[in-house]
Design an enzyme around this catalytic site. Structure first.
Site, PDB file in Angstrom:
ATOM      1  N   PRO A 112      20.146   0.357  20.269  1.00 16.18           N
ATOM      2  CA  PRO A 112      21.086  -0.341  21.149  1.00 16.18           C
ATOM      3  C   PRO A 112      21.955   0.643  21.941  1.00 16.18           C
ATOM      4  O   PRO A 112      22.398   1.652  21.400  1.00 16.18           O
ATOM      5  CB  PRO A 112      21.938  -1.181  20.209  1.00 16.18           C
ATOM      6  CG  PRO A 112      21.468  -0.927  18.834  1.00 16.18           C
ATOM      7  CD  PRO A 112      20.294  -0.009  18.856  1.00 16.18           C
ATOM      8  N   GLY A 114      24.903   2.510  23.745  1.00 15.33           N
ATOM      9  CA  GLY A 114      26.353   2.693  23.613  1.00 15.33           C
ATOM     10  C   GLY A 114      26.943   2.181  22.318  1.00 15.33           C
ATOM     11  O   GLY A 114      28.139   1.963  22.214  1.00 15.33           O
ATOM     12  N   ALA A 115      26.097   1.986  21.308  1.00 18.70           N
ATOM     13  CA  ALA A 115      26.572   1.339  20.082  1.00 18.70           C
ATOM     14  C   ALA A 115      26.855   2.334  18.972  1.00 18.70           C
ATOM     15  O   ALA A 115      27.109   1.957  17.843  1.00 18.70           O
ATOM     16  CB  ALA A 115      25.538   0.317  19.613  1.00 18.70           C
ATOM     17  N   LEU A 117      24.701   4.803  18.074  1.00 22.92           N
ATOM     18  CA  LEU A 117      23.475   5.283  17.438  1.00 22.92           C
ATOM     19  C   LEU A 117      22.766   6.353  18.278  1.00 22.92           C
ATOM     20  O   LEU A 117      21.581   6.633  18.076  1.00 22.92           O
ATOM     21  CB  LEU A 117      22.522   4.116  17.151  1.00 22.92           C
ATOM     22  CG  LEU A 117      23.052   3.027  16.206  1.00 22.92           C
ATOM     23  CD1 LEU A 117      21.990   1.961  15.956  1.00 22.92           C
ATOM     24  CD2 LEU A 117      23.515   3.622  14.872  1.00 22.92           C
ATOM     25  N   SER A 119      21.878   6.497  21.531  1.00 20.73           N
ATOM     26  CA  SER A 119      20.813   6.056  22.437  1.00 20.73           C
ATOM     27  C   SER A 119      20.674   6.978  23.650  1.00 20.73           C
ATOM     28  O   SER A 119      19.564   7.359  24.028  1.00 20.73           O
ATOM     29  CB  SER A 119      21.091   4.631  22.911  1.00 20.73           C
ATOM     30  OG  SER A 119      22.397   4.564  23.480  1.00 20.73           O
ATOM     31  N   ALA A 121      21.546  10.129  24.018  1.00 19.88           N
ATOM     32  CA  ALA A 121      21.010  11.440  23.636  1.00 19.88           C
ATOM     33  C   ALA A 121      19.502  11.357  23.420  1.00 19.88           C
ATOM     34  O   ALA A 121      18.759  12.238  23.858  1.00 19.88           O
ATOM     35  CB  ALA A 121      21.689  11.931  22.357  1.00 19.88           C
ATOM     36  N   ALA A 122      19.043  10.282  22.775  1.00 21.14           N
ATOM     37  CA  ALA A 122      17.609  10.148  22.509  1.00 21.14           C
ATOM     38  C   ALA A 122      16.826  10.035  23.815  1.00 21.14           C
ATOM     39  O   ALA A 122      15.755  10.631  23.973  1.00 21.14           O
ATOM     40  CB  ALA A 122      17.358   8.932  21.614  1.00 21.14           C
ATOM     41  N   ASP A 164      24.981  14.700  18.962  1.00 20.98           N
ATOM     42  CA  ASP A 164      23.941  13.691  19.186  1.00 20.98           C
ATOM     43  C   ASP A 164      22.637  14.328  19.658  1.00 20.98           C
ATOM     44  O   ASP A 164      21.547  13.983  19.184  1.00 20.98           O
ATOM     45  CB  ASP A 164      24.396  12.682  20.250  1.00 20.98           C
ATOM     46  CG  ASP A 164      25.532  11.804  19.771  1.00 20.98           C
ATOM     47  OD1 ASP A 164      26.229  12.202  18.826  1.00 20.98           O
ATOM     48  OD2 ASP A 164      25.731  10.727  20.363  1.00 20.98           O
TER      49      ASP A 164
HETATM   50  C1  MEV Z   1      30.024   9.885  19.974  1.00 23.92           C
HETATM   51  O1  MEV Z   1      28.721   9.524  19.522  1.00 23.92           O
HETATM   52  C2  MEV Z   1      30.626  10.861  19.027  1.00 23.92           C
HETATM   53  C3  MEV Z   1      31.930  11.513  19.490  1.00 23.92           C
HETATM   54  O2  MEV Z   1      32.269  12.446  18.452  1.00 23.92           O
HETATM   55  C4  MEV Z   1      31.793  12.224  20.797  1.00 23.92           C
HETATM   56  C5  MEV Z   1      30.846  13.423  20.717  1.00 23.92           C
HETATM   57  O3  MEV Z   1      30.693  14.025  19.657  1.00 23.92           O
HETATM   58  O4  MEV Z   1      30.264  13.761  21.771  1.00 23.92           O
HETATM   59  C6  MEV Z   1      33.042  10.498  19.593  1.00 23.92           C
END
Ligand code: MEV
Length: 338
Positions: A112, A114-115, A117, A119, A121-122, A164
């Site tokens: 999903p 922006g949740a 997990l 997404s 980055a993947a 990520d």
């Molecule tokens: C976001 O998935 C995680 C945060 O630590 C931001 C980041 O590490 O880039 C909030």
């Protein structure tokens, strides 16, 4: 045509604090984004997203995504997805030394958006890998992780850590501390994910913590305290043994640390009613521990539970749209077809 996939991730510990140089331990999960890249004879990029949790869309452009064509899906979704795809294409062109390379790109994802997990980055990791391979210029994993990080950094206005993108590239559990990123050993922890159907705005949430931290001493101390939890968690993971049954003590202690970590994230203002509700449901259903994962504000929680009861309890929780078990993705980015 080259098809690559990369996994999403949960944060076992350390989101937000990692932005300020504290260590973090994310772990890749078996939910993947799959990107197909087919080089074109012109410099256009055509992107077809068939499953970005909503309806999907197709966009074709050349020379950047600034002048965006009309598409019939919600703008924020397209904005977010196109920003990441565009940055991934730029990185792939630079890596392959082909500044005018065009691509037909297809994205399918069961993570999903922006949740929490991972997404984006993947998608970026799988996208750069597929595009460079399609051009006959594959890059090694460290360079891929670095380029994916730079793509995220650009889109997120400098608010991204390496967590990520490194985790999605390498798979398994990883340790991030600033620019220092390394895979670490971890057993296959029994992750259960609860998803509230929403998403937080990572940039806004990171900016909110930064503001709090510069205003209140407690917020600064909270970030340091999260770092301490991460270090304790790492020591526990290092003692784990492969046989799941022998790790009950470990799960109890890891779970307790996850509970502490959630409380500290809530103190930093990044939890939400829906996330707290899911965390408490998971705990009451017998989870070893539960916390929000990712930037917060909405999205997902992660709990530890080998029994299946937490997943069932979450699925009956008001505000929980989806609950599922997720195993550790030991493989990071991989070629599915070439
Ligand atoms: C976001 O998935 C995680 C945060 O630590 C931001 C980041 O590490 O880039 C909030």
């Amino acid at each position: 045509m080259t098809v690559c996939s990369a996994p999403g991730k949960v944060y076992l510990f350390g989101e937000h604090a990692v932005v300020y140089g504290e260590p973090a331990v994310p772990a890749a999960i078996e939910r993947r984004a799959t990107v197909t890249a087919e080089p074109r004879s012109d410099d256009h990029v055509r992107v077809e997203a068939t499953d970005l949790s909503l309806d999907g869309f197709t966009v074709e452009y050349s020379g950047g995504t600034g002048a965006r064509p009309d598409v019939d899906v919600p703008t924020p979704l397209v904005e977010a997805a196109m920003g990441y795809v565009d940055a991934a294409v730029r990185q792939a062109r630079a890596a392959a030394d082909s500044p005018n390379a065009g691509f037909d790109i297809t994205i399918e994802s069961d993570i999903p958006l922006g949740a929490g997990l991972g997404s984006s980055a993947a998608v970026v990791v799988a996208g750069i890998d597929a595009a460079t391979r399609a051009l006959g210029e594959p890059i090694d994993r460290r360079e891929l992780a670095d380029r994916a990080y730079r793509a995220e950094f650009e889109v997120q206005d400098g608010q991204a850590s390496r967590a990520d993108t490194f985790c999605s590239t390498m798979g398994g559990a990883v340790r991030i501390e600033g620019d220092d990123c390394n895979p670490i050993d971890a057993p296959n922890l029994p992750f259960v994910i609860g998803f509230d159907g929403g998403a937080g705005d990572t940039g806004e949430l990171v900016a909110g913590v930064r503001e709090l931290k510069s205003t209140y001493r407690f917020a600064d101390d909270t970030v340091t305290a999260i770092g301490d939890i991460v270090q304790t968690g790492e020591r526990l993971l290092a003692e784990a043994v492969p046989e799941a049954d022998a790790n009950r003590e470990l799960l109890v202690e890891l779970g307790e640390l996850m509970d502490f970590n959630h409380g500290l994230l809530a103190a930093l203002g990044v939890s939400a009613r829906s996330l707290d509700a899911m965390v408490w449901t998971a705990r009451e259903a017998g989870a070893y521990g539960a916390k929000l994962t990712g930037a917060g504000g909405g999205g997902c929680i992660v709990a530890l539970d080998p029994t299946g009861e937490v997943e069932v309890a979450l699925s009956y929780t008001q505000g929980c749209e989806d609950a599922f078990h997720a195993s550790l993705a030991t493989e990071g980015v991989r070629v599915e077809e070439s």
